[in-house]
Design an enzyme around this catalytic site. Structure first.
Site, short mmCIF file in Angstrom:
data_model
loop_
_atom_site.label_atom_id
_atom_site.label_comp_id
_atom_site.label_asym_id
_atom_site.label_seq_id
_atom_site.Cartn_x
_atom_site.Cartn_y
_atom_site.Cartn_z
N ASP A 151 -27.75 41.59 -83.59
CA ASP A 151 -26.63 40.69 -83.88
C ASP A 151 -26.43 39.80 -82.65
O ASP A 151 -25.45 39.92 -81.93
CB ASP A 151 -25.38 41.53 -84.18
CG ASP A 151 -24.19 40.70 -84.59
OD1 ASP A 151 -24.31 39.46 -84.64
OD2 ASP A 151 -23.11 41.29 -84.84
N SER A 152 -27.39 38.93 -82.43
CA SER A 152 -27.44 38.17 -81.17
C SER A 152 -26.80 36.80 -81.32
O SER A 152 -26.71 36.25 -82.42
CB SER A 152 -28.90 37.99 -80.74
OG SER A 152 -29.58 37.15 -81.65
N GLU B 288 -24.53 46.35 -75.85
CA GLU B 288 -24.04 44.99 -75.58
C GLU B 288 -24.17 44.72 -74.09
O GLU B 288 -23.71 45.51 -73.26
CB GLU B 288 -22.58 44.87 -76.03
CG GLU B 288 -21.83 43.68 -75.50
CD GLU B 288 -22.40 42.35 -75.95
OE1 GLU B 288 -22.67 41.49 -75.09
OE2 GLU B 288 -22.57 42.17 -77.17
N ASP C 181 -27.06 32.63 -80.06
CA ASP C 181 -28.17 31.68 -80.12
C ASP C 181 -29.19 31.99 -79.01
O ASP C 181 -28.85 32.57 -77.98
CB ASP C 181 -27.66 30.25 -79.97
CG ASP C 181 -26.80 29.83 -81.15
OD1 ASP C 181 -26.71 30.61 -82.12
OD2 ASP C 181 -26.22 28.74 -81.11
N GLN D 159 -21.67 34.52 -69.27
CA GLN D 159 -21.34 33.38 -70.12
C GLN D 159 -19.87 33.00 -69.99
O GLN D 159 -19.06 33.77 -69.47
CB GLN D 159 -21.65 33.73 -71.58
CG GLN D 159 -20.97 34.99 -72.06
CD GLN D 159 -21.71 35.67 -73.19
OE1 GLN D 159 -22.51 35.06 -73.90
NE2 GLN D 159 -21.46 36.95 -73.38
N ASP E 257 -28.77 45.95 -71.26
CA ASP E 257 -29.66 44.95 -71.85
C ASP E 257 -30.37 45.57 -73.04
O ASP E 257 -31.08 46.58 -72.90
CB ASP E 257 -30.66 44.50 -70.79
CG ASP E 257 -31.55 43.36 -71.26
OD1 ASP E 257 -31.53 43.03 -72.46
OD2 ASP E 257 -32.27 42.80 -70.42
N GLY E 258 -30.21 44.98 -74.22
CA GLY E 258 -30.85 45.51 -75.42
C GLY E 258 -32.36 45.50 -75.33
O GLY E 258 -33.03 46.36 -75.92
N HIS F 284 -21.16 39.46 -91.36
CA HIS F 284 -21.27 40.87 -90.99
C HIS F 284 -21.68 41.75 -92.17
O HIS F 284 -22.41 42.73 -91.99
CB HIS F 284 -19.96 41.35 -90.38
CG HIS F 284 -19.71 40.79 -89.01
ND1 HIS F 284 -18.54 40.14 -88.68
CD2 HIS F 284 -20.49 40.77 -87.90
CE1 HIS F 284 -18.62 39.75 -87.42
NE2 HIS F 284 -19.78 40.11 -86.93
#
Length: 211
Positions: A155-156, A106, A158, A31, A137-138, A62
């Site tokens: 806690d992703s 993460e 969009d 990203q 990768d979760g 949070h």
């Protein structure tokens, strides 16, 4: 000339914040990432032109995504956080004395490193001895770890790009399998005002998996 961060939330709604300074810009393998200082909210993390967190108001998100689940579980000891590379969820989780281990998974390690450098108020618990950081990768992690966690916090960002799979039925099924008996799952699921179709789908999908 003024510089602004503009997040297009719908075709008819955008959120803009005036920037006083650009601190960091980077294109990671996953990203586009930026850290900026804003006049309204203070320091801000932006991923793919979408505001992720700000020093000014991050505590609202949070605290809610972590403490409700942790205070509902009778004795949470092992917690998994998927995403949340800024570290805010981890910071709140380690405040609970029953916690023995927090696994922070993460996919983009660059986010963690940038958060440590530019967002110390949020990332301050990432070096806590109870915290294990896994750059992976979760989706893969929950598939490979059955009956392991008391609480899982997704806690992703969009549901686009690398995070799209974190909103799928298959992922939720693997989450259920990764939880111990009496385990609790909590996730970021967008805005009920701006993303009604998504919320309705997630409600049906999750409701069909969790009792």
């Amino acid at each position: 000339m003024a510089l602004w961060v503009k997040e297009q939330q719908t075709d008819d709604l955008a959120l803009s914040c005036r920037v006083s300074k650009v601190l960091h810009r980077e294109k990671t393998p996953f990203q586009d990432m930026a850290v900026v200082d804003t006049l309204q909210y203070g320091r801000m993390l932006v991923l793919d032109n979408i505001i992720q967190t700000t020093v000014g108001d991050e505590f609202v998100y949070h605290e809610m995504i972590t403490h409700v689940a942790l205070n509902t579980h009778p004795s949470p000891k092992r917690v998994l956080v998927i995403g949340g590379g800024d570290g805010g969820s981890v910071r709140e989780i380690v405040k609970h004395p029953s916690i023995e281990k927090v696994v922070h998974c993460e996919i983009d390690g660059a986010v963690i490193e940038v958060a440590k450098k530019y967002l110390p108020e949020i990332s301050c618990a990432l070096d806590n001895p109870k915290v294990e950081i896994i750059i992976d990768d979760g989706i893969k992690h929950v598939r490979e770890n059955k009956q392991t966690y008391d609480v899982i916090v997704v806690d992703s960002p969009d549901p686009i790009g690398p995070a799209e799979g974190l909103f799928s039925v298959g992922f939720y099924e693997d989450i259920a399998a990764a939880l111990k008996d009496e385990g609790i799952f909590v996730a970021q699921t967008e805005s009920p005002f701006l993303n009604r179709d998504l919320i309705q789908r997630l409600f049906r999908d999750i409701g069909g998996i969790f009792p």
